[in-house]
Design a protein around this motif. Structure first.
Motif: not given
Length: 517
Positions: A429-444
């Motif tokens: 568990g965390a407060l925030v996170a970020t994912l850098s990926t070119d593909d919108e579907a992968t992020f979703a």
């Protein structure tokens, strides 16, 4: 040419200004406690030193358990009167306190520089966020209070030292605006003079504020478990937070418990490296001494060379130094990314953790060095830690699974999406996170599996302001979520009772009550 201290910014200058602005709260060489509507020279004043240069500053006047209980009972008396004060009058008094803080903005910021080592840009931002944020609540409080009433008892606030104004003072004033008397404990490690000045300005306008200092062992029984307390708001580490969580669960108290988590930034099938380079320096604001800092990068192994080519040039640009050291006394404040850590003990702890991790196999990819041109000649630098980046912290190291709360980045390499998610969720568990990926579907697809309250797509997330909600996931949060109307709901009662904590089902992370948003 040797640097000098910016004109009019010495600790002595700041202290004399405090004595002049709020003589009721500052006496000779000590600050006072505020309870029962009076400033009192009780408690044992501890010595303290500034992280900026190791010089002496005012320390907290620590109360014992008996005095703390008396302060809580006095706050309940204030609460019983204040909760019946018309909302228009509460708005007027809080607004007057904000006007006073605006008038003394620079002094509040200067105290933050000396007490917790914030560079001037960040210190003024902390003050401004508090003032601007509460003004927004004054503007919108009528609709937020519709059908709602203050709690039965005062709100108790226990917060960490890193954001005395934009977190603690902001919360206190919004809680008071909603009709509650408020109690604040000064953080153990710093910020006592800034908080004392802010509370003095609020108390002058009739806002029912209690400000006390003391150890957790002496004050926790009163500030957490006392039957007079209507709500507990806590910001801090998981060990202390767990003890508070147990107490409020046993007593069924309303609570907001924000706790640490290892916020992670994932890199997967990503190519916009210029964008990453641009954001890296911003992630080091205040030396990553923030609950929403990103100390962990989880990187796809195939992209590691590109990641380093983007990351290392950015981290090498960081400016670390004395927040008030200038070439000429009339020069503007230095432009720094961060100054010292909160104290020399924390600096040593972090340095030792880095050394231990390297001894056990972590690879040091970057070790920054202090630049003498950004310091005063011969100054104490025991609280300063330049940025460090380690590859592969061993599982036995605290840097593998816990938030360092300092300018140390760790990098973990992964080969599969399952490994990516496991590494990003290392702290349950965390407060925030970020994912850098070119593909919108992968992020979703991947973002919902990251155990953080806020997940950014290639951008950092923060606590937010005003209407933006804030909370945590898993062990990083317990109790009501806050932000906008939810912050007011967290410290008031409403008609929509359904048997939950405090008689009302609030949006939040309540595992002990099986209540989820």
């Amino acid at each position: 040419m040797a640097n000098t201290l910016k004109s009019g910014t010495s600790w002595s200058d700041a202290w004399q200004r405090c004595l002049a602005v709020a003589p009721e709260a500052f006496r000779d060489d000590r600050v006072l406690n505020l309870w029962g509507g009076e400033w009192r020279a009780d408690g044992r004043a501890l010595s303290a030193t500034s992280p900026v240069d190791g010089g002496p500053i005012a320390g907290p006047p620590r109360l014992d358990a008996v005095a703390a209980h008396r302060a809580v009972r006095a706050s309940l008396d204030q609460h019983r009167a204040w909760r019946h004060t018309p909302l228009e009058e509460r708005k007027a008094r809080v607004s007057a306190a904000l006007d006073a803080m605006t008038e003394h903005r620079e002094l509040l910021a200067l105290l933050l520089v000396w007490e917790i080592g914030k560079p001037w840009r960040l210190a003024t931002a902390d003050v401004d966020r508090a003032i601007d944020g509460v003004r927004w609540y004054v503007e919108h409080i009528d609709r937020m209070m519709a059908g709602r009433v203050p709690l039965a008892g005062p709100v108790s606030n226990i917060a960490s030292w890193n954001y005395p104004m934009s977190v603690l003072v902001h919360a206190v004033l919004v809680q008071a605006l909603a009709g509650n008397a408020v109690i604040a404990k000064t953080p153990t490690d710093g910020g006592v003079s800034c908080l004392t000045l802010a509370c003095a300005l609020a108390a002058r306008e009739g806002v029912p504020v209690t400000l006390v200092s003391g150890s957790g062992g002496q004050l926790s029984e009163a500030l957490v478990r006392a039957p007079e307390i209507g709500c507990v708001s806590f910001v801090g580490g998981r060990d202390t937070g767990a003890a508070v969580a147990t107490a409020v669960a046993d007593l069924g108290k309303r609570h907001i418990l924000e706790q640490e988590g290892l916020n992670a930034w994932g890199i997967w099938n990503f190519s916009d490296w210029e964008r990453l380079t641009a954001v890296i320096p911003k992630l080091f604001d205040y030396g990553k001494q923030r609950c929403t800092a990103y100390p962990r990068f989880v990187v796809q192994r195939d992209a590691f060379d590109d990641f380093l080519a983007a990351y290392l040039p950015a981290v090498r640009t960081l400016r670390v130094g004395h927040p008030l050291a200038v070439e000429g006394p009339e020069d503007p404040y230095p432009a720094l990314d961060f100054g010292p850590l909160i104290n020399a003990a924390k600096a040593k702890e972090l340095t030792d953790q880095v050394a231990e991790a390297v001894d056990r196999g972590a690879v040091p990819l970057h070790r920054g060095r202090l630049d003498e041109a950004l310091l005063l000649s011969g100054q104490d630098t025991s609280a300063y830690v330049p940025p460090v980046t380690l590859l592969g912290p061993p599982s036995s190291s605290p840097l593998h699974h816990a938030e360092p709360f300092g300018p140390v980045d760790t990098i973990v390499l992964v080969d599969t999406e399952a490994e990516l998610l496991a590494a990003m969720n290392a702290s349950n568990g965390a407060l925030v996170a970020t994912l850098s990926t070119d593909d919108e579907a992968t992020f979703a697809r991947l973002a919902p599996q990251i155990r953080a309250f806020k997940v950014g797509h290639g951008v950092p997330r923060s606590r937010g302001d005003r209407d933006e909600l804030f909370g945590g996931f898993g062990a990083s949060w317990r109790g009501a979520f806050v932000g906008g109307e939810l912050l007011v709901r967290a410290v008031t009662d409403g008609p929509d009772s359904s048997g939950g904590v405090g008689g009302e089902r609030l949006p939040g992370n309540f595992p002990e009550y099986q209540l989820m948003p």
